[in-house]
Design a protein around this motif. Structure first.
Motif, PDB file in Angstrom:
ATOM      1  N   GLN A 279       0.826  -1.202   0.000  1.00 41.95           N
ATOM      2  CA  GLN A 279       0.000   0.000   0.000  1.00 41.95           C
ATOM      3  C   GLN A 279       0.863   1.256   0.000  1.00 41.95           C
ATOM      4  O   GLN A 279       0.563   2.223  -0.711  1.00 41.95           O
ATOM      5  CB  GLN A 279      -0.929  -0.007   1.216  1.00 41.95           C
ATOM      6  CG  GLN A 279      -2.008   1.059   1.168  1.00 41.95           C
ATOM      7  CD  GLN A 279      -3.109   0.824   2.193  1.00 41.95           C
ATOM      8  OE1 GLN A 279      -3.259  -0.289   2.710  1.00 41.95           O
ATOM      9  NE2 GLN A 279      -3.859   1.860   2.492  1.00 41.95           N
TER      10      GLN A 279
ATOM     11  N   GLU B 103       2.344   1.816  -3.421  1.00 40.05           N
ATOM     12  CA  GLU B 103       1.379   2.347  -4.377  1.00 40.05           C
ATOM     13  C   GLU B 103       1.023   3.802  -4.088  1.00 40.05           C
ATOM     14  O   GLU B 103       0.744   4.575  -4.997  1.00 40.05           O
ATOM     15  CB  GLU B 103       0.113   1.480  -4.362  1.00 40.05           C
ATOM     16  CG  GLU B 103       0.340   0.069  -4.903  1.00 40.05           C
ATOM     17  CD  GLU B 103      -0.871  -0.825  -4.726  1.00 40.05           C
ATOM     18  OE1 GLU B 103      -1.823  -0.390  -4.031  1.00 40.05           O
ATOM     19  OE2 GLU B 103      -0.866  -1.941  -5.255  1.00 40.05           O
ATOM     20  N   ASP B 104       1.036   4.178  -2.790  1.00 39.78           N
ATOM     21  CA  ASP B 104       0.713   5.549  -2.398  1.00 39.78           C
ATOM     22  C   ASP B 104       1.518   5.888  -1.153  1.00 39.78           C
ATOM     23  O   ASP B 104       1.150   5.492  -0.038  1.00 39.78           O
ATOM     24  CB  ASP B 104      -0.783   5.697  -2.128  1.00 39.78           C
ATOM     25  CG  ASP B 104      -1.163   7.101  -1.666  1.00 39.78           C
ATOM     26  OD1 ASP B 104      -0.308   8.008  -1.771  1.00 39.78           O
ATOM     27  OD2 ASP B 104      -2.288   7.280  -1.184  1.00 39.78           O
TER      28      ASP B 104
ATOM     29  N   LYS C 123       1.836   8.433   0.590  1.00 38.73           N
ATOM     30  CA  LYS C 123       1.174   9.229   1.622  1.00 38.73           C
ATOM     31  C   LYS C 123       0.243   8.389   2.495  1.00 38.73           C
ATOM     32  O   LYS C 123      -0.219   8.846   3.539  1.00 38.73           O
ATOM     33  CB  LYS C 123       0.389  10.374   0.976  1.00 38.73           C
ATOM     34  CG  LYS C 123       1.290  11.418   0.320  1.00 38.73           C
ATOM     35  CD  LYS C 123       0.484  12.518  -0.319  1.00 38.73           C
ATOM     36  CE  LYS C 123       1.362  13.660  -0.796  1.00 38.73           C
ATOM     37  NZ  LYS C 123       2.500  13.245  -1.612  1.00 38.73           N
ATOM     38  N   SER C 124      -0.019   7.144   2.090  1.00 33.52           N
ATOM     39  CA  SER C 124      -0.944   6.309   2.848  1.00 33.52           C
ATOM     40  C   SER C 124      -0.348   5.813   4.155  1.00 33.52           C
ATOM     41  O   SER C 124      -1.068   5.319   5.019  1.00 33.52           O
ATOM     42  CB  SER C 124      -1.383   5.109   2.007  1.00 33.52           C
ATOM     43  OG  SER C 124      -0.295   4.218   1.791  1.00 33.52           O
TER      44      SER C 124
ATOM     45  N   THR D 268      10.812   6.397  -5.065  1.00 34.82           N
ATOM     46  CA  THR D 268       9.817   6.823  -4.079  1.00 34.82           C
ATOM     47  C   THR D 268      10.488   7.457  -2.878  1.00 34.82           C
ATOM     48  O   THR D 268      10.063   8.496  -2.367  1.00 34.82           O
ATOM     49  CB  THR D 268       8.971   5.624  -3.629  1.00 34.82           C
ATOM     50  OG1 THR D 268       8.294   5.081  -4.761  1.00 34.82           O
ATOM     51  CG2 THR D 268       7.952   6.041  -2.583  1.00 34.82           C
TER      52      THR D 268
END
Length: 201
Positions: free
Chosen positions: A120, A123-124, A126-127, A184
């Protein structure tokens, strides 16, 4: 013969190698043993048996690697030795204990749940703030990401082994995600650097 009848029986490294399927009856390294030799502790055991399972997608395995060094904090109320990789290890190794290698059939630092968090966050990015709770802190997630990236790099730098196409596929997938993780991480640091600058009035 007299010695063999009276000597105390104890587990030896050779017995462990045979029991874990790392060598064949003639003492030659098996494919599992070769993969095991590329890693430290029980990490190679988990990766080797996952590669043997042809139904285990490499695309899923590359994230499940995060569980190998995660510890118990990510499992929450679920079984810390669960997850597809943990269940597979317990089925193959029979919940064996080998100090420094396996505990109840899984690598000693194994912890289920980290793979979902890492996927997760990947993929993002900020999550990660939404995933923290009373048991799982921001530092736990950061450590899991660092350990996952480290294991990916280890796989990328490990020897080629053409006899196992799935090993080669895992190396390629690990290289892809290691590069993505570096990008990232770079963007996260850039974002943190920009956000710390004083705002204009």
């Amino acid at each position: 013969l007299e010695h063999d009848r009276n000597v105390a029986i104890s587990n030896s490294p050779a017995y462990a190698w045979r029991h874990l399927g790392l060598v064949d009856p003639a003492g030659r390294p098996t494919h599992r043993g070769r993969i095991f030799s590329f890693f430290h502790g029980g990490e190679g055991l988990a990766i080797a048996v996952a590669l043997e399972d042809q139904s285990y997608p490499i695309e899923d395995l590359v994230f499940d690697l995060a569980n190998i060094r995660a510890g118990p904090r990510f499992a929450g109320e679920d079984a810390p030795m669960g997850g597809r990789l943990g269940i597979l290890c317990q089925r193959v190794f029979g919940r064996s204990d080998y100090p420094g290698y396996l505990t109840m059939g899984v690598p000693v630092h194994y912890g289920a749940g980290a793979s979902e968090v890492v996927r997760q966050v990947t993929e993002d990015s900020k999550s990660r703030h939404k995933l923290t709770n009373e048991l799982l802190r921001h530092g736990d997630i950061e450590r899991a990401m660092v350990e996952w990236r480290s294991l990916l790099r280890h796989i990328v730098d490990a020897p080629e082994y053409q006899e196992i196409p799935r090993w080669q596929a895992l190396k390629a997938e690990a290289d892809r995600w290691a590069e993505s993780a570096r990008e990232t991480n770079r963007l996260d640091r850039l974002d943190l650097g920009l956000s710390s600058l004083p705002r204009r009035p």
